[in-house]
Design an enzyme around this catalytic site. Structure first.
Site, PDB file in Angstrom:
ATOM      1  N   CYS A 115       1.168  -1.257   0.033  1.00  0.00           N
ATOM      2  CA  CYS A 115       0.020  -0.092   0.080  1.00  0.00           C
ATOM      3  C   CYS A 115       0.424   1.334  -0.243  1.00  0.00           C
ATOM      4  O   CYS A 115       0.764   2.416  -0.583  1.00  0.00           O
ATOM      5  CB  CYS A 115      -0.870   0.053   1.382  1.00  0.00           C
ATOM      6  SG  CYS A 115      -1.831  -1.846   1.519  1.00  0.00           S
ATOM      7  N   HIS A 255      -3.753   6.688   2.942  1.00  0.00           N
ATOM      8  CA  HIS A 255      -4.287   4.861   2.453  1.00  0.00           C
ATOM      9  C   HIS A 255      -5.311   5.020   2.956  1.00  0.00           C
ATOM     10  O   HIS A 255      -5.504   5.609   3.805  1.00  0.00           O
ATOM     11  CB  HIS A 255      -2.662   3.779   2.716  1.00  0.00           C
ATOM     12  CG  HIS A 255      -3.793   3.268   2.449  1.00  0.00           C
ATOM     13  ND1 HIS A 255      -3.736   2.196   1.089  1.00  0.00           N
ATOM     14  CD2 HIS A 255      -3.812   1.786   2.999  1.00  0.00           C
ATOM     15  CE1 HIS A 255      -4.512   1.648   1.361  1.00  0.00           C
ATOM     16  NE2 HIS A 255      -3.784   0.934   1.817  1.00  0.00           N
ATOM     17  N   ASN A 285     -10.008  -0.791  -0.806  1.00  0.00           N
ATOM     18  CA  ASN A 285      -8.640  -0.596  -0.494  1.00  0.00           C
ATOM     19  C   ASN A 285      -7.925  -0.472  -1.552  1.00  0.00           C
ATOM     20  O   ASN A 285      -8.216  -1.720  -2.320  1.00  0.00           O
ATOM     21  CB  ASN A 285      -8.029  -1.384   0.477  1.00  0.00           C
ATOM     22  CG  ASN A 285      -6.644  -1.537   1.314  1.00  0.00           C
ATOM     23  OD1 ASN A 285      -6.333  -0.589   0.335  1.00  0.00           O
ATOM     24  ND2 ASN A 285      -6.206  -2.112   2.121  1.00  0.00           N
TER      25      ASN A 285
END
Ligand code: COA
Length: 328
Positions: A115, A255, A285
């Protein structure tokens, strides 16, 4: 002699057309819209169509970003791709993207920072441009998490989505000037978030596939706690490096893993939630792609005004963490 500024001359993003809602997931696993929304803030996510890949999504996002930057594909000196779901294990997705764009000279490579892929790539791109040899870098993060998700595992399948985000970095541009970055990792937590099969440890066999080891497995609760701590400390670290405080921040772009994580981070940094950019409700996500997609949306919707200070911060499998400060 003062170093030439490295700025973000253009942004672009792409998300697939297909929308997978929480109601759709209710029909696939034992879950509910209420559980997903209250635990994560996610309402829907995008899923690739057959034939779409990381490099195909990245191409659309890159063409948009290059167009907005006024940079021709052949003028790119570097293509740096953050991804954990490349089209193929060899060659890199960056090389495949390069071929799609018709550039035949740029240095191209993928980085694996989950990520944090975009902010890692941003740090590398900025430092290479500062080194003097290159003028334009394409910094990309793109993921097809749907291809590594176990669609029978309710612990993970409700969380992820697909997408691509791009920033063009150019030397001598003060629009979106990269003030500073900070990247780090602690591999001792590697087993909390992993895909066991497909590498040298556990090559793919029929038995491995039967055990579903080709999919992401995660200890969500432990990751949650480490996520908040590492994002807060990364944000503080990059602010300190730049001689700034969270009071100076106009926008926090974290994020987008989970709304609760983002709110906890903002609270600990004393940044009001109104200053936090959120799109996890629409996309879920998308690993490294969440930050550049958020950045491109903010840029293209006119949210970033001249002089604004943007703080981007991320964490992910590894565990990795990363933060960056950009002055618009
Ligand atoms: N629907 C319904 N129930 C579910 C579910 C689902 N999709 N997934 C898990 N549950 C259940 C669990 O089985 C557990 O049941 P139990 O109490 O009977 O054992 C219960 O919900 C609570 O599970 P828990 O793991 O404690 O939930 P949580 O509040 O920690 O939320 C996450 C789970 C995954 C949303 C959260 O931990 C998280 O976001 N973690 C970080 C994930 C992340 O960011 N990962 C990516 C890194 S980039």
């Amino acid at each position: 002699m003062a170093q030439e500024k490295i700025g973000i001359s253009g942004t672009g993003f792409y998300v697939p057309e297909k929308v997978l809602t929480n109601a759709d997931l209710e029909k696939m696993v034992d879950t509910s819209d209420e559980w997903i929304l209250s635990r994560t803030g996610i309402k829907e996510r995008r899923i690739i169509a057959p034939g779409e890949t990381v490099s195909s999504m990245a191409e659309t996002a890159a063409r948009q970003a290059l167009d907005r930057a006024g940079v021709a594909p052949e003028d790119l000196d570097l293509i740096i791709m953050g991804t954990i779901t490349p089209d193929e294990l060899l060659p890199s997705a960056a090389c495949l993207l390069q071929a799609r764009l018709g550039n035949t000279t740029a240095a191209c490579f993928d980085i694996s920072a989950a990520c944090c892929g975009f902010i890692y790539a941003l740090e590398i791109g900025q430092k290479l441009l500062q080194g003097g040899r290159y003028r334009n870098a394409l910094v990309v993060a793109a993921e097809t998490l749907s291809t590594i998700t176990d669609w029978e595992d309710r612990d993970t399948c409700v969380l992820f989505g697909d997408g691509a985000g791009v920033a063009v970095l150019s030397k001598g541009t003060d629009r979106g000037e990269i003030i500073d970055c900070y990247i780090g990792a602690d591999g001792s937590h590697s087993s909390l978030l992993e895909i066991e099969a497909g590498g040298s440890l556990c090559p793919i066999t029929h038995e491995v596939l039967d055990q579903r080891k080709q999919y992401v497995r995660m200890e969500g609760n432990k990751v949650f706690k480490l996520a908040v701590a590492s994002m807060v400390s990364s944000a503080k670290r990059v602010l300190k490096q730049a001689g700034l405080t969270s009071q100076d921040v106009t926008w926090l772009l974290p994020h987008q893993a989970n709304l609760r994580i983002m709110k906890a981070v903002a609270k600990r940094l004393h940044i009001p939630v109104e200053q936090v950019y959120i799109n996890v409700d629409r996309y879920g996500n998308m690993s490294g792609a969440t930050v550049p997609i958020g950045l491109a949306e903010m840029d293209q919707n006119g949210l970033l005004k001249k002089g604004d200070l943007l703080l981007m911060v991320s964490f992910g499998g590894g565990l990795t963490w990363a933060a960056s400060l950009v002055r618009w």
